[in-house]
Write a protein that holds these residues in place. Structure first.
Motif, PDB file in Angstrom:
ATOM      1  N   ARG A  53     -16.018 -34.741   2.902  1.00 24.28           N
ATOM      2  CA  ARG A  53     -14.703 -35.282   3.282  1.00 24.28           C
ATOM      3  C   ARG A  53     -13.692 -35.101   2.156  1.00 24.28           C
ATOM      4  NH1 ARG A  53     -15.592 -41.195   5.614  1.00 24.28           N
ATOM      5  NH2 ARG A  53     -17.661 -40.740   6.393  1.00 24.28           N
ATOM      6  N   GLY A  54     -14.153 -35.210   0.923  1.00 23.75           N
ATOM      7  CA  GLY A  54     -13.265 -35.021  -0.225  1.00 23.75           C
ATOM      8  C   GLY A  54     -12.688 -33.612  -0.278  1.00 23.75           C
ATOM      9  N   ASP A  55     -13.512 -32.629   0.078  1.00 22.65           N
ATOM     10  CA  ASP A  55     -13.035 -31.238   0.105  1.00 22.65           C
ATOM     11  C   ASP A  55     -11.980 -31.047   1.179  1.00 22.65           C
ATOM     12  OD1 ASP A  55     -14.771 -30.512  -1.931  1.00 22.65           O
ATOM     13  OD2 ASP A  55     -16.374 -29.977  -0.521  1.00 22.65           O
ATOM     14  N   VAL A  56     -12.205 -31.671   2.339  1.00 25.95           N
ATOM     15  CA  VAL A  56     -11.238 -31.562   3.439  1.00 25.95           C
ATOM     16  C   VAL A  56      -9.939 -32.250   3.039  1.00 25.95           C
ATOM     17  CG1 VAL A  56     -10.771 -32.235   5.831  1.00 25.95           C
ATOM     18  CG2 VAL A  56     -13.029 -31.363   5.197  1.00 25.95           C
ATOM     19  N   LEU A  57     -10.040 -33.434   2.440  1.00 25.11           N
ATOM     20  CA  LEU A  57      -8.842 -34.164   2.018  1.00 25.11           C
ATOM     21  C   LEU A  57      -8.061 -33.377   0.976  1.00 25.11           C
ATOM     22  CD1 LEU A  57      -7.089 -36.691   2.110  1.00 25.11           C
ATOM     23  CD2 LEU A  57      -8.595 -37.689   0.385  1.00 25.11           C
ATOM     24  N   ARG A  58      -8.758 -32.773   0.007  1.00 25.44           N
ATOM     25  CA  ARG A  58      -8.080 -31.973  -1.012  1.00 25.44           C
ATOM     26  C   ARG A  58      -7.342 -30.794  -0.380  1.00 25.44           C
ATOM     27  NH1 ARG A  58     -12.176 -30.740  -4.390  1.00 25.44           N
ATOM     28  NH2 ARG A  58     -12.573 -28.802  -3.308  1.00 25.44           N
ATOM     29  N   THR A  59      -7.974 -30.136   0.587  1.00 29.10           N
ATOM     30  CA  THR A  59      -7.337 -29.013   1.266  1.00 29.10           C
ATOM     31  C   THR A  59      -6.099 -29.468   2.032  1.00 29.10           C
ATOM     32  OG1 THR A  59      -9.478 -27.919   1.470  1.00 29.10           O
ATOM     33  CG2 THR A  59      -7.715 -27.151   2.920  1.00 29.10           C
ATOM     34  N   LEU A  60      -6.207 -30.593   2.719  1.00 30.30           N
ATOM     35  CA  LEU A  60      -5.047 -31.118   3.455  1.00 30.30           C
ATOM     36  C   LEU A  60      -3.915 -31.518   2.513  1.00 30.30           C
ATOM     37  CD1 LEU A  60      -6.786 -33.256   6.222  1.00 30.30           C
ATOM     38  CD2 LEU A  60      -5.619 -31.063   6.496  1.00 30.30           C
ATOM     39  N   LEU A  61      -4.255 -32.120   1.383  1.00 29.81           N
ATOM     40  CA  LEU A  61      -3.217 -32.492   0.418  1.00 29.81           C
ATOM     41  C   LEU A  61      -2.505 -31.257  -0.134  1.00 29.81           C
ATOM     42  CD1 LEU A  61      -4.957 -35.396  -1.518  1.00 29.81           C
ATOM     43  CD2 LEU A  61      -2.865 -35.562  -0.155  1.00 29.81           C
ATOM     44  N   TRP A  62      -3.257 -30.200  -0.416  1.00 25.50           N
ATOM     45  CA  TRP A  62      -2.618 -28.965  -0.878  1.00 25.50           C
ATOM     46  C   TRP A  62      -1.709 -28.395   0.204  1.00 25.50           C
ATOM     47  CZ3 TRP A  62      -1.465 -27.229  -5.343  1.00 25.50           C
ATOM     48  CH2 TRP A  62      -2.253 -27.523  -6.447  1.00 25.50           C
ATOM     49  N   ALA A  63      -2.137 -28.466   1.449  1.00 30.02           N
ATOM     50  CA  ALA A  63      -1.299 -27.971   2.540  1.00 30.02           C
ATOM     51  C   ALA A  63      -0.011 -28.777   2.631  1.00 30.02           C
ATOM     52  CB  ALA A  63      -2.063 -28.025   3.864  1.00 30.02           C
ATOM     53  N   VAL A  64      -0.109 -30.095   2.462  1.00 32.13           N
ATOM     54  CA  VAL A  64       1.086 -30.950   2.501  1.00 32.13           C
ATOM     55  C   VAL A  64       2.019 -30.613   1.342  1.00 32.13           C
ATOM     56  CG1 VAL A  64       1.890 -33.336   2.218  1.00 32.13           C
ATOM     57  CG2 VAL A  64       0.017 -32.829   3.787  1.00 32.13           C
ATOM     58  N   VAL A  65       1.468 -30.398   0.151  1.00 28.61           N
ATOM     59  CA  VAL A  65       2.299 -30.046  -1.008  1.00 28.61           C
ATOM     60  C   VAL A  65       3.066 -28.755  -0.736  1.00 28.61           C
ATOM     61  CG1 VAL A  65       2.218 -29.253  -3.413  1.00 28.61           C
ATOM     62  CG2 VAL A  65       0.939 -31.280  -2.731  1.00 28.61           C
ATOM     63  N   VAL A  66       2.359 -27.741  -0.267  1.00 29.95           N
ATOM     64  CA  VAL A  66       2.999 -26.441  -0.037  1.00 29.95           C
ATOM     65  C   VAL A  66       4.032 -26.535   1.082  1.00 29.95           C
ATOM     66  CG1 VAL A  66       2.573 -24.089   0.760  1.00 29.95           C
ATOM     67  CG2 VAL A  66       1.075 -25.112  -0.948  1.00 29.95           C
ATOM     68  N   LEU A  67       3.666 -27.154   2.193  1.00 28.90           N
ATOM     69  CA  LEU A  67       4.596 -27.230   3.331  1.00 28.90           C
ATOM     70  C   LEU A  67       5.831 -28.060   3.010  1.00 28.90           C
ATOM     71  CD1 LEU A  67       2.084 -27.599   6.300  1.00 28.90           C
ATOM     72  CD2 LEU A  67       3.454 -25.596   5.677  1.00 28.90           C
ATOM     73  N   SER A  68       5.655 -29.168   2.316  1.00 29.10           N
ATOM     74  CA  SER A  68       6.823 -29.993   1.991  1.00 29.10           C
ATOM     75  C   SER A  68       7.709 -29.316   0.951  1.00 29.10           C
ATOM     76  CB  SER A  68       6.393 -31.389   1.539  1.00 29.10           C
ATOM     77  OG  SER A  68       5.590 -31.312   0.387  1.00 29.10           O
ATOM     78  N   ALA A  69       7.120 -28.582   0.027  1.00 34.49           N
ATOM     79  CA  ALA A  69       7.934 -27.845  -0.952  1.00 34.49           C
ATOM     80  C   ALA A  69       8.719 -26.730  -0.259  1.00 34.49           C
ATOM     81  CB  ALA A  69       7.046 -27.269  -2.044  1.00 34.49           C
ATOM     82  N   VAL A  70       8.086 -26.038   0.671  1.00 38.71           N
ATOM     83  CA  VAL A  70       8.784 -24.987   1.420  1.00 38.71           C
ATOM     84  C   VAL A  70       9.883 -25.600   2.281  1.00 38.71           C
ATOM     85  CG1 VAL A  70       8.496 -23.278   3.268  1.00 38.71           C
ATOM     86  CG2 VAL A  70       6.884 -23.354   1.368  1.00 38.71           C
ATOM     87  N   ALA A  71       9.595 -26.737   2.910  1.00 40.45           N
ATOM     88  CA  ALA A  71      10.612 -27.413   3.722  1.00 40.45           C
ATOM     89  C   ALA A  71      11.796 -27.834   2.856  1.00 40.45           C
ATOM     90  CB  ALA A  71      10.010 -28.622   4.422  1.00 40.45           C
ATOM     91  N   ASN A  72      11.519 -28.346   1.674  1.00 41.03           N
ATOM     92  CA  ASN A  72      12.588 -28.752   0.765  1.00 41.03           C
ATOM     93  C   ASN A  72      13.438 -27.549   0.359  1.00 41.03           C
ATOM     94  OD1 ASN A  72      14.178 -30.306  -0.854  1.00 41.03           O
ATOM     95  ND2 ASN A  72      12.542 -30.967  -2.212  1.00 41.03           N
ATOM     96  N   MET A  73      12.781 -26.424   0.098  1.00 45.70           N
ATOM     97  CA  MET A  73      13.517 -25.213  -0.266  1.00 45.70           C
ATOM     98  C   MET A  73      14.378 -24.724   0.900  1.00 45.70           C
ATOM     99  SD  MET A  73      12.049 -21.665  -1.835  1.00 45.70           S
ATOM    100  CE  MET A  73      11.070 -21.321  -0.390  1.00 45.70           C
TER     101      MET A  73
END
Length: 108
Positions: A53-73
């Protein structure tokens, strides 16, 4: 040379190095490409190769970081309202901060 041959060669070199340094107990070389902790079973009991579950959570958090940074840009280029910039920035900072905290706790 196959991946398995390369890995066995590296383990053999590591074992020789440990014995040379006077460390009698050999610890198995950890595979840097492995998603889970070596030998650790997941919560579902699928065995040592299962994704935790920790691996899945880490992957989802990275996806959120990338998507929100792209959205902000994208919002910056379109000239959107300030509250939208702030919202995407807060999401990015929270997700990145969570990744940092999890990484630091994982070192202990």
């Amino acid at each position: 040379m196959t991946y398995q041959d390369h890995r066995e060669h590296r383990e053999h070199e590591h074992r020789d190095h440990q014995e040379h340094r006077g460390h009698g107990a050999y610890r198995e070389h950890q595979d840097p490409y492995r998603l889970g902790a070596p030998g650790a079973a997941s919560a579902s009991g699928d065995g040592p190769g299962a994704v935790s579950r920790g691996d899945v959570l880490r992957t989802l958090l990275w996806a959120v970081v990338v998507l929100s940074a792209v959205a902000n840009m994208a919002l910056s280029f379109t000239g959107a309202a300030t509250p939208l910039h702030l919202a995407t920035g807060v999401v990015t900072v929270l997700a990145a901060g969570t990744l940092v905290v999890r990484a630091l706790r994982g070192r202990r």
